[in-house]
Design a protein around this motif. Structure first.
Motif, mmCIF file in Angstrom:
data_model
loop_
_atom_site.group_PDB
_atom_site.id
_atom_site.type_symbol
_atom_site.label_atom_id
_atom_site.label_comp_id
_atom_site.label_asym_id
_atom_site.label_seq_id
_atom_site.Cartn_x
_atom_site.Cartn_y
_atom_site.Cartn_z
ATOM 1 N N GLU A 206 0.833 -1.221 0.000
ATOM 2 C CA GLU A 206 0.000 0.000 0.000
ATOM 3 C C GLU A 206 0.857 1.256 0.000
ATOM 4 O O GLU A 206 0.529 2.250 -0.678
ATOM 5 C CB GLU A 206 -0.914 -0.016 1.226
ATOM 6 N N THR A 207 1.944 1.259 0.714
ATOM 7 C CA THR A 207 2.772 2.473 0.826
ATOM 8 C C THR A 207 3.305 2.915 -0.528
ATOM 9 O O THR A 207 3.243 4.108 -0.886
ATOM 10 C CB THR A 207 3.931 2.219 1.803
ATOM 11 N N GLU A 208 3.835 1.967 -1.287
ATOM 12 C CA GLU A 208 4.375 2.319 -2.598
ATOM 13 C C GLU A 208 3.281 2.835 -3.529
ATOM 14 O O GLU A 208 3.488 3.783 -4.300
ATOM 15 C CB GLU A 208 5.071 1.109 -3.220
ATOM 16 N N LYS A 209 2.114 2.198 -3.477
ATOM 17 C CA LYS A 209 1.000 2.650 -4.322
ATOM 18 C C LYS A 209 0.577 4.065 -3.965
ATOM 19 O O LYS A 209 0.296 4.905 -4.842
ATOM 20 C CB LYS A 209 -0.166 1.679 -4.178
ATOM 21 N N LEU A 210 0.517 4.352 -2.668
ATOM 22 C CA LEU A 210 0.125 5.693 -2.215
ATOM 23 C C LEU A 210 1.143 6.744 -2.645
ATOM 24 O O LEU A 210 0.788 7.879 -2.972
ATOM 25 C CB LEU A 210 -0.039 5.708 -0.697
ATOM 26 N N ASP A 305 1.244 9.507 6.191
ATOM 27 C CA ASP A 305 1.756 9.925 7.505
ATOM 28 C C ASP A 305 1.402 8.896 8.577
ATOM 29 O O ASP A 305 2.224 8.563 9.437
ATOM 30 C CB ASP A 305 1.194 11.290 7.888
ATOM 31 N N LEU A 306 0.167 8.390 8.516
ATOM 32 C CA LEU A 306 -0.270 7.382 9.486
ATOM 33 C C LEU A 306 0.584 6.110 9.375
ATOM 34 O O LEU A 306 1.045 5.573 10.384
ATOM 35 C CB LEU A 306 -1.747 7.050 9.264
ATOM 36 N N LEU A 307 0.789 5.668 8.135
ATOM 37 C CA LEU A 307 1.575 4.453 7.936
ATOM 38 C C LEU A 307 3.016 4.637 8.402
ATOM 39 O O LEU A 307 3.603 3.738 9.029
ATOM 40 C CB LEU A 307 1.544 4.039 6.466
ATOM 41 N N PHE A 308 3.606 5.803 8.122
ATOM 42 C CA PHE A 308 4.982 6.053 8.547
ATOM 43 C C PHE A 308 5.096 6.081 10.077
ATOM 44 O O PHE A 308 6.063 5.570 10.658
ATOM 45 C CB PHE A 308 5.489 7.378 7.956
ATOM 46 N N LYS A 309 4.121 6.648 10.753
ATOM 47 C CA LYS A 309 4.132 6.681 12.226
ATOM 48 C C LYS A 309 4.023 5.263 12.799
ATOM 49 O O LYS A 309 4.705 4.911 13.774
ATOM 50 C CB LYS A 309 2.977 7.550 12.739
ATOM 51 N N TYR A 314 6.086 -0.146 15.020
ATOM 52 C CA TYR A 314 5.859 -1.580 14.905
ATOM 53 C C TYR A 314 6.702 -2.288 13.843
ATOM 54 O O TYR A 314 6.595 -3.501 13.690
ATOM 55 C CB TYR A 314 4.378 -1.834 14.614
ATOM 56 N N GLY A 315 7.511 -1.537 13.090
ATOM 57 C CA GLY A 315 8.309 -2.183 12.049
ATOM 58 C C GLY A 315 8.328 -1.353 10.797
ATOM 59 O O GLY A 315 7.362 -0.656 10.481
ATOM 60 N N ASP A 316 9.425 -1.447 10.041
ATOM 61 C CA ASP A 316 9.611 -0.531 8.912
ATOM 62 C C ASP A 316 9.020 -1.035 7.599
ATOM 63 O O ASP A 316 9.447 -0.636 6.524
ATOM 64 C CB ASP A 316 11.101 -0.233 8.723
ATOM 65 N N SER A 317 8.037 -1.916 7.655
ATOM 66 C CA SER A 317 7.339 -2.370 6.444
ATOM 67 C C SER A 317 5.955 -2.859 6.835
ATOM 68 O O SER A 317 5.670 -3.129 8.006
ATOM 69 C CB SER A 317 8.115 -3.486 5.751
ATOM 70 N N GLU A 318 5.085 -2.968 5.808
ATOM 71 C CA GLU A 318 3.735 -3.471 6.098
ATOM 72 C C GLU A 318 3.799 -4.889 6.674
ATOM 73 O O GLU A 318 3.066 -5.223 7.603
ATOM 74 C CB GLU A 318 2.874 -3.478 4.827
ATOM 75 N N GLN A 319 4.732 -5.723 6.135
ATOM 76 C CA GLN A 319 4.837 -7.106 6.603
ATOM 77 C C GLN A 319 5.237 -7.167 8.070
ATOM 78 O O GLN A 319 4.678 -7.946 8.854
ATOM 79 C CB GLN A 319 5.858 -7.863 5.751
ATOM 80 N N LYS A 320 6.200 -6.352 8.471
ATOM 81 C CA LYS A 320 6.645 -6.359 9.868
ATOM 82 C C LYS A 320 5.538 -5.873 10.800
ATOM 83 O O LYS A 320 5.392 -6.379 11.917
ATOM 84 C CB LYS A 320 7.895 -5.497 10.020
ATOM 85 N N MET A 321 4.762 -4.902 10.356
ATOM 86 C CA MET A 321 3.654 -4.427 11.191
ATOM 87 C C MET A 321 2.589 -5.509 11.356
ATOM 88 O O MET A 321 2.042 -5.709 12.447
ATOM 89 C CB MET A 321 3.052 -3.149 10.587
ATOM 90 N N LEU A 322 2.314 -6.227 10.269
ATOM 91 C CA LEU A 322 1.325 -7.305 10.349
ATOM 92 C C LEU A 322 1.841 -8.457 11.213
ATOM 93 O O LEU A 322 1.072 -9.087 11.946
ATOM 94 C CB LEU A 322 0.984 -7.795 8.941
#
Length: 562
Positions: A206-210, A305-309, A314-322
């Motif tokens: 999602e981050t790259e798409k945004l 901004d929300l995703l970066f915060k 919780y981790g520097d990627s969507e996978q790490k956050m999940l």
């Protein structure tokens, strides 16, 4: 048993080849001749730690090798388990010590580690020295002796397995029963983290798409102008013809010409018109086909901004956050169901405790039965060793549960008539300790599969008639296994089946030690020296001869010699 020992460049021994026999092998020699070096060399081929100080001065390396024959089953099994080839009768151990600290060990020519050698050698030789007398004073060692007599290895293994299991249950239960306030605080934190991550509805990529959408949204006005300009160039407007209509005009004009010479040109124009119309359709689709130009840069930026915060927390990627979310849910579930698990563990603890108690009781019964037999046997040997009024008792009391059971074992002794039983460490003298240790080892030897016993100056503190008794007892032990004894006593040396003399000499400013077997006449001379230490006289010689001859006569009477 130990058949040959080869020593090269160990301390004062430049080179020595020693042949041992069955029965009782005795090593004698003047103080400082090198008797301890022979024992150190044997320790080296058994895998014990060695020092570079053992290497003879001026030499770069030292070698000790030993040949064993008639291997017992436990040794053969250990060799097979470690991949060492051996036949039924032979094992050669060779160890090379170097000044650089490296040690090369070979068993039947195959290289092994010191740890492997030490494990295999446990079934070859037991060495008993003066330090064992001190070990006998430590009550912590007494339970080991009794377990050996009781042959409790299997019972101990079962008990220790349950002991470890019970401690593991206790540890897990204690972890679950941590402070409830801490659990509550942790629960609140986990719930907040789960709610925050689930509320964000994170998707992989999602981050790259945004980021791409934000770039489009920021340049929407310029993109729109460029699209309009391209559309006008293709299709024109009310006042101007575009490329499509102009190409169409060219096609109509050429189509009105007679003949077919320009048919290829006409075909090219038709293709060009089709390509231009297709390009126009793509431009229209991009302009009209979705959100591309209707994106809200502010909303996209807020989402990023929300995703970066969240990534910072919780981790520097969507996978790490999940992944963090998954772990948080699991931890919360563990805490939520910890009460249920605690109840299960509590039940398991009760069951394990009952099993441990039962196994501990079985050990205690086995020890008490063995202790009774052990007491009688030790007393019998001690009374033979000139302690006629001795009383020996194995005290067994119930204590806390440890890795060896729930028994506290201590040897109690009364050396003289009328004295009450007291802990051995309180009353035993040096000479008494030597005899007690010999008695203990004699009793244990009946249950020991080791083929060779070495007694290193176990005669400390004894002399005279008692020394003769100790010699006879060593001779008795040697009837069932090989015994090697380092001694200063003539009475013990007289019992030898194989008498070895360790003697040193000085040549060209260097000290040399040799080990050689003694014939009958040489034995008389050596025993006479041991008896007095002074100049050899005819009386000393005759006394030594009488001592040897009396032992030979006794052996004949017992059928030991032809």
């Amino acid at each position: 048993m130990l058949k040959y020992l080869h020593i090269e460049n160990i301390a004062v021994i430049e080179k020595a080849d020693i042949e041992f026999s069955t029965g009782l092998n005795v090593l004698t020699g003047e103080t400082g001749a090198g008797k301890s070096i022979v024992i150190d060399s044997i320790n080296a081929v058994l895998g014990e730690r060695t020092s570079r100080e053992l290497i003879r001065s001026g030499c770069e390396a030292a070698v000790v090798s030993a040949e064993f024959c008639g291997l017992n089953c436990s040794t053969v099994k250990a060799l097979n388990e470690n991949g060492i080839s051996c036949d039924e009768d032979g094992l050669i151990i060779s160890r090379k010590l170097s000044l650089n600290g490296k040690s090369t060990i070979r068993l039947n020519g195959q290289p092994v580690t010191a740890g492997m050698l030490k494990e295999i050698a446990k079934g070859l030789i037991n060495i008993h020295g003066q330090h064992d007398n001190q070990a006998l004073l430590n009550p912590e060692n007494h339970i080991v002796y009794i377990d050996s007599v009781a042959e409790n290895s299997d019972k101990l293994a079962d008990y220790y397995s349950e002991f470890k299991k019970l401690n593991a249950i206790r540890k897990e239960l204690a972890k679950l029963e941590d402070d409830e306030d801490d659990k509550q605080r942790r629960t609140e934190i986990l719930r907040y983290q789960i709610e925050e991550l689930e509320g964000a509805d994170i998707h992989i990529g999602e981050t790259e798409k945004l980021k791409e959408q934000l770039e489009i949204a920021k340049n929407a006005e310029r993109i729109s102008a460029s699209l309009n300009q391209a559309h006008m160039a293709l299709f024109g407007d009310d006042d101007t013809d575009g490329a499509v209509s102009l190409t169409d005009n060219a096609i109509r004009a050429l189509s009105s010409l007679p003949g077919d010479k320009l048919q290829k040109t006409l075909a090219c124009l038709n293709d060009a018109k089709a390509y231009l119309e297709a390009a126009g359709a793509d431009i229209n689709d991009f302009a009209d086909g979705g959100d591309s130009l209707g994106l809200d840069a502010e909303n996209i930026g807020a989402r990023l901004d929300l995703l970066f915060k969240l990534m910072l927390k919780y981790g520097d990627s969507e996978q790490k956050m999940l992944d963090f979310l998954t772990k948080a849910k699991q931890e919360l579930e563990d805490i939520t169901f910890s009460d249920k698990r605690a109840k299960e563990l509590s039940d398991e603890l009760d069951e394990s405790t009952q099993r441990l108690i039962k196994l501990g009781e079985d050990l205690s019964l086995s020890r008490k039965k063995a202790a009774s037999e052990f007491e009688k046997s030790v007393i019998q040997v001690l009374r033979y060793l000139n302690m006629p009024s001795v009383n020996f008792k194995v005290g067994i009391n119930k204590g806390r549960y440890t890795k060896r059971g729930c028994d506290e074992v201590e040897f109690l002794i009364s050396a003289n008539a009328g004295e009450e039983l007291r802990p051995m460490s309180k009353i035993a003298s040096g000479g008494e300790l030597s005899r007690i240790m010999l008695a203990v080892k004699s009793v244990l030897s009946d249950r020991d599969t080791v083929d060779t016993l070495i007694f290193d100056e176990i005669d400390t503190g004894i002399s005279g008639y008692t020394a003769g008794k100790v010699g006879v007892q060593l001779k008795k032990v040697s009837e069932s296994r090989q015994v090697i004894c380092v001694t200063h006593l003539a009475q013990i040396a007289a019992e030898a089946d194989n008498h070895l003399l360790i003697e040193k000499s000085a040549e060209n400013g260097r000290t040399f030690t040799k080990v050689r077997p003694l014939e009958y006449g040489e034995r008389i001379t050596e025993i006479a020296r041991i008896m007095s230490g002074a100049e050899l006289t005819e009386n000393l010689y005759n006394s030594a001869k009488e001592l040897i001859d009396s032992r030979k006569q006794l052996k004949r009477q017992n059928g030991e010699e032809k």
